[in-house]
Design a protein around this motif. Structure first.
Motif, PDB file in Angstrom:
ATOM      1  N   ARG A 246       4.046  13.473   3.927  1.00 43.86           N
ATOM      2  CA  ARG A 246       4.459  12.175   3.495  1.00 43.86           C
ATOM      3  C   ARG A 246       5.887  11.835   3.448  1.00 43.86           C
ATOM      4  NH1 ARG A 246      -0.260  10.086   1.395  1.00 43.86           N
ATOM      5  NH2 ARG A 246       0.832   8.430   0.281  1.00 43.86           N
ATOM      6  N   ARG A 247       6.724  12.238   4.378  1.00 44.01           N
ATOM      7  CA  ARG A 247       8.049  11.855   4.417  1.00 44.01           C
ATOM      8  C   ARG A 247       8.415  11.132   5.566  1.00 44.01           C
ATOM      9  NH1 ARG A 247      11.255  14.420   0.268  1.00 44.01           N
ATOM     10  NH2 ARG A 247      10.034  15.975  -1.076  1.00 44.01           N
ATOM     11  N   VAL A 248       9.684  10.662   5.593  1.00 46.17           N
ATOM     12  CA  VAL A 248      10.194   9.986   6.646  1.00 46.17           C
ATOM     13  C   VAL A 248      11.536  10.925   6.884  1.00 46.17           C
ATOM     14  CG1 VAL A 248      11.880   8.099   7.732  1.00 46.17           C
ATOM     15  CG2 VAL A 248       9.772   7.700   6.240  1.00 46.17           C
ATOM     16  N   ARG A 249      11.756  11.520   8.201  1.00 47.80           N
ATOM     17  CA  ARG A 249      12.657  12.429   8.770  1.00 47.80           C
ATOM     18  C   ARG A 249      13.612  11.675   9.887  1.00 47.80           C
ATOM     19  NH1 ARG A 249      11.833  17.780   7.055  1.00 47.80           N
ATOM     20  NH2 ARG A 249      11.084  17.644   4.945  1.00 47.80           N
ATOM     21  N   ARG A 250      14.831  12.016   9.943  1.00 53.21           N
ATOM     22  CA  ARG A 250      15.629  11.637  10.975  1.00 53.21           C
ATOM     23  C   ARG A 250      15.109  12.492  12.314  1.00 53.21           C
ATOM     24  NH1 ARG A 250      20.608   9.125  11.314  1.00 53.21           N
ATOM     25  NH2 ARG A 250      20.782   9.024  13.730  1.00 53.21           N
ATOM     26  N   LYS A 423      14.378  -8.192  10.582  1.00 57.54           N
ATOM     27  CA  LYS A 423      14.858  -7.068  10.944  1.00 57.54           C
ATOM     28  C   LYS A 423      14.590  -6.060  10.020  1.00 57.54           C
ATOM     29  CE  LYS A 423      18.284  -8.948  13.919  1.00 57.54           C
ATOM     30  NZ  LYS A 423      19.955  -8.912  14.164  1.00 57.54           N
ATOM     31  N   LYS A 424      14.360  -6.193   8.559  1.00 60.89           N
ATOM     32  CA  LYS A 424      14.136  -5.263   7.660  1.00 60.89           C
ATOM     33  C   LYS A 424      12.791  -4.605   7.865  1.00 60.89           C
ATOM     34  CE  LYS A 424      12.642  -8.587   4.340  1.00 60.89           C
ATOM     35  NZ  LYS A 424      12.834  -9.147   2.928  1.00 60.89           N
ATOM     36  N   HIS A 425      11.748  -5.228   8.696  1.00 57.44           N
ATOM     37  CA  HIS A 425      10.684  -4.623   9.170  1.00 57.44           C
ATOM     38  C   HIS A 425      10.875  -3.253   9.747  1.00 57.44           C
ATOM     39  CE1 HIS A 425       6.422  -4.122   9.864  1.00 57.44           C
ATOM     40  NE2 HIS A 425       6.702  -4.286  11.175  1.00 57.44           N
ATOM     41  N   PHE A 426      11.982  -2.986  10.384  1.00 53.35           N
ATOM     42  CA  PHE A 426      12.264  -2.135  11.463  1.00 53.35           C
ATOM     43  C   PHE A 426      13.449  -1.126  10.808  1.00 53.35           C
ATOM     44  CE2 PHE A 426      10.651  -5.599  14.079  1.00 53.35           C
ATOM     45  CZ  PHE A 426       9.887  -4.822  14.870  1.00 53.35           C
ATOM     46  N   THR A 427      12.899  -0.549   9.445  1.00 52.94           N
ATOM     47  CA  THR A 427      13.892   0.261   8.669  1.00 52.94           C
ATOM     48  C   THR A 427      13.206   1.397   8.335  1.00 52.94           C
ATOM     49  OG1 THR A 427      13.298  -0.733   6.660  1.00 52.94           O
ATOM     50  CG2 THR A 427      15.269  -1.736   8.012  1.00 52.94           C
ATOM     51  N   PRO A 428      13.966   2.692   7.941  1.00 54.23           N
ATOM     52  CA  PRO A 428      13.123   3.867   7.593  1.00 54.23           C
ATOM     53  C   PRO A 428      12.481   3.552   6.174  1.00 54.23           C
ATOM     54  CG  PRO A 428      15.372   4.271   8.058  1.00 54.23           C
ATOM     55  CD  PRO A 428      15.297   2.895   8.169  1.00 54.23           C
ATOM     56  N   ALA A 429      12.868   2.711   5.326  1.00 52.63           N
ATOM     57  CA  ALA A 429      12.150   2.333   4.133  1.00 52.63           C
ATOM     58  C   ALA A 429      10.906   1.580   4.536  1.00 52.63           C
ATOM     59  CB  ALA A 429      12.934   1.383   3.313  1.00 52.63           C
ATOM     60  N   SER A 430      10.834   0.833   5.342  1.00 60.01           N
ATOM     61  CA  SER A 430       9.533  -0.037   5.993  1.00 60.01           C
ATOM     62  C   SER A 430       8.703   1.072   6.326  1.00 60.01           C
ATOM     63  CB  SER A 430       9.687  -1.012   6.827  1.00 60.01           C
ATOM     64  OG  SER A 430       8.629  -1.685   7.445  1.00 60.01           O
ATOM     65  N   LEU A 431       9.414   2.001   7.189  1.00 62.71           N
ATOM     66  CA  LEU A 431       8.318   3.225   7.893  1.00 62.71           C
ATOM     67  C   LEU A 431       7.946   4.146   6.672  1.00 62.71           C
ATOM     68  CD1 LEU A 431       7.757   4.498  10.521  1.00 62.71           C
ATOM     69  CD2 LEU A 431       9.687   5.921  10.100  1.00 62.71           C
ATOM     70  N   ARG A 432       8.335   4.401   5.774  1.00 60.04           N
ATOM     71  CA  ARG A 432       8.105   5.225   4.384  1.00 60.04           C
ATOM     72  C   ARG A 432       6.759   4.255   3.843  1.00 60.04           C
ATOM     73  NH1 ARG A 432      12.165   5.249   2.201  1.00 60.04           N
ATOM     74  NH2 ARG A 432      13.165   7.291   3.147  1.00 60.04           N
ATOM     75  N   ARG A 433       7.021   2.998   3.611  1.00 60.22           N
ATOM     76  CA  ARG A 433       5.763   2.134   2.911  1.00 60.22           C
ATOM     77  C   ARG A 433       4.621   2.202   3.824  1.00 60.22           C
ATOM     78  NH1 ARG A 433      10.507  -1.014   1.535  1.00 60.22           N
ATOM     79  NH2 ARG A 433      10.051  -2.460   3.468  1.00 60.22           N
ATOM     80  N   MET A 434       4.753   2.044   5.085  1.00 60.47           N
ATOM     81  CA  MET A 434       3.723   1.990   6.073  1.00 60.47           C
ATOM     82  C   MET A 434       2.977   3.308   6.063  1.00 60.47           C
ATOM     83  SD  MET A 434       4.081   1.562  10.214  1.00 60.47           S
ATOM     84  CE  MET A 434       5.234   0.027   9.934  1.00 60.47           C
ATOM     85  N   GLY A 435       3.562   4.284   5.980  1.00 60.63           N
ATOM     86  CA  GLY A 435       2.968   5.712   5.873  1.00 60.63           C
ATOM     87  C   GLY A 435       2.002   6.079   4.756  1.00 60.63           C
ATOM     88  N   ARG A 436       2.438   5.298   3.514  1.00 58.69           N
ATOM     89  CA  ARG A 436       1.618   5.360   2.415  1.00 58.69           C
ATOM     90  C   ARG A 436       0.409   4.651   2.423  1.00 58.69           C
ATOM     91  NH1 ARG A 436       7.121   5.226  -1.239  1.00 58.69           N
ATOM     92  NH2 ARG A 436       7.837   7.414  -0.975  1.00 58.69           N
TER      93      ARG A 436
END
Length: 437
Positions: A246-250, A423-436
């Motif tokens: 449950r993490r976002v990684r580079r 554009k903020k939809h395509f950020t790591p933070a958005s990716l993290r929320r989507m995964g949850r």
């Protein structure tokens, strides 16, 4: 491990075969655009024998309405059409003489684009120039930067930033087909925001980003890519969401010959038939040639047929394919002596009306033909644009292949929504929320 999906293309650059090249386009040359040339630089007239029509026309309206092929190219009559095929296409006939065939239909030059693309391309013809050894350009936005290409880099840039709408969503499937014809597949939901083509935007607002790509996979993982314009200066940025932790990684650098998807059948820069930094190769423009390429494959935009009907040993079922005779720009890339890549040479065939790569032949370190990539082009009339439907990546040595762009069962094909996310939809933070969720 993060599954590296669909890096669609968008990015970058190319390298001049002999350093910087000064543009020599004259006002007289530019005046041809929209007159004897189409607004994107293709020859407006058809060929001498009438087998390629004028722009916006068809060679046979009666045959088009009938919806039947004019003829088929097979291993038996290959020699009759050899001069109008790529080396990779010829190799497919030789590898699979009993099953591979090409249904040929009347040629229709249906590629059209929004008027603003034509207007912006006319402006770019006198202002665009390559930068950083060909790894970037300036003087163009929301345009084909080099409608009158003087070298292979300029022609390749037209492919990389070709117009494909402003924002797309698509449920898609990619499949890997083994030598026996058995296959495995995976699903994803993809979104792409083309930063380079935002109406009302500007070159100054790009900040070196050509597009944003977001993919949600059926296993719960997700990927985010910021495709940079000059990847030699700033490599593409990529992140992945891993459901197990449950993490976002580079993500590691996804470029050049990094294997992505398909059991190693596709490299990162194979995606979209060619994408990414071109700095490993010397690129040469070889002029135009008449080639039978996949075209007007609108039937592939419908719900995908049963997979068992599509996948055959060696290649997809020819019943689902449609070829036409078109003029293509031929661009050849030869690996530089001091660079490393699994392909020593690539020959790229760019449709003159859309600048999209229709075929790419790839050679191994012995300069032996190894792979052939084919884009089944279609006309998206509502956008309008001409773009791919299915992309098929053939390994001629292992006799395996990989397919991208299949439509999910029960879903429609690619969608071009008018309402676009920020554009903020395509950020790591958005990716993290989507995964949850």
């Amino acid at each position: 491990m993060i599954r590296n999906h669909l890096l669609l293309a968008g990015s970058l650059a190319l390298t001049l075969t002999s350093g910087a090249v000064l543009a020599s386009i004259t006002p007289q040359d530019i005046s041809k655009l929209g007159n004897e040339l189409t607004p994107l630089g293709a020859d407006k007239l058809g060929n001498a024998d009438g087998t390629i029509p004028g722009w916006g026309e068809s060679t046979s309206r009666e045959a088009v309405s009938a919806g039947k092929p004019l003829f088929e190219i097979t291993a038996a009559n290959l020699d009759q059409y050899r001069d109008n095929l790529s080396a990779g296409q010829i190799a497919l006939f030789e590898r699979y003489p009993e099953t591979f065939r090409m249904p040929v239909y009347p040629s229709q030059r249906t590629a059209t684009y929004p008027q603003r693309i034509y207007d912006n391309t006319l402006k770019a013809a006198s202002t665009a120039e390559l930068l950083n050894g060909g790894n970037g350009f300036k003087g163009a936005y929301d345009a084909y930067p080099f409608p009158l290409p003087e070298n292979g880099l300029e022609a390749l840039w037209n492919h990389i930033v070709r117009y494909r709408g402003e924002y797309i969503k698509r449920p898609t499937v990619e499949a890997t087909v083994e030598r026996s014809g058995s296959y495995t597949y995976s699903r994803s939901e993809d979104e792409i925001l083309f930063n380079y083509n935002q109406p009302g935007g500007s070159e100054a607002e790009l900040e070196n980003i050509l597009f944003y790509y977001l993919s949600k996979n059926d296993d719960g993982s997700a990927q985010l890519i910021h495709e940079t314009q000059d990847q030699a200066a700033e490599p593409r940025l990529a992140w992945g969401y891993l459901p197990g932790i449950r993490r976002v990684r580079r993500a590691p650098i996804l470029s050049y010959d990094t294997p992505v998807g398909g059991g190693g059948l596709r490299t990162a820069d194979d995606t979209d038939l060619y994408n990414g930094a071109p700095d490993l190769y010397d690129w040469t423009l070889k002029d135009k040639k008449e080639i039978y390429i996949p075209y007007n494959n609108q039937q592939l935009l419908k719900e995908t047929p049963e997979y068992d009907d599509i996948f055959m040993a060696g290649h997809i079922n020819p019943d689902f394919t449609r070829y036409e005779l078109h003029r293509v720009w031929v661009v050849e890339g030869k690996l530089k002596d001091d660079k490393r890549h699994i392909y020593s040479r690539r020959t790229v065939y760019l449709d003159e009306d859309s600048w999209g790569a229709a075929i790419v032949d790839q050679y191994d370190g012995r300069d032996q033909l190894w792979k052939v990539s084919i884009a089944y082009l279609a006309n998206y009339e509502d956008v309008p644009t001409t773009w791919t439907t299915w992309d098929v990546f053939h390994d001629l040595q292992s006799r395996r292949y990989h397919v991208q762009g299949l439509v999910n069962k029960g879903n429609t094909a690619i969608d071009f929504p008018e309402v676009m996310p920020k554009k903020k939809h395509f950020t790591p933070a958005s990716l993290r929320r989507m995964g949850r969720r």
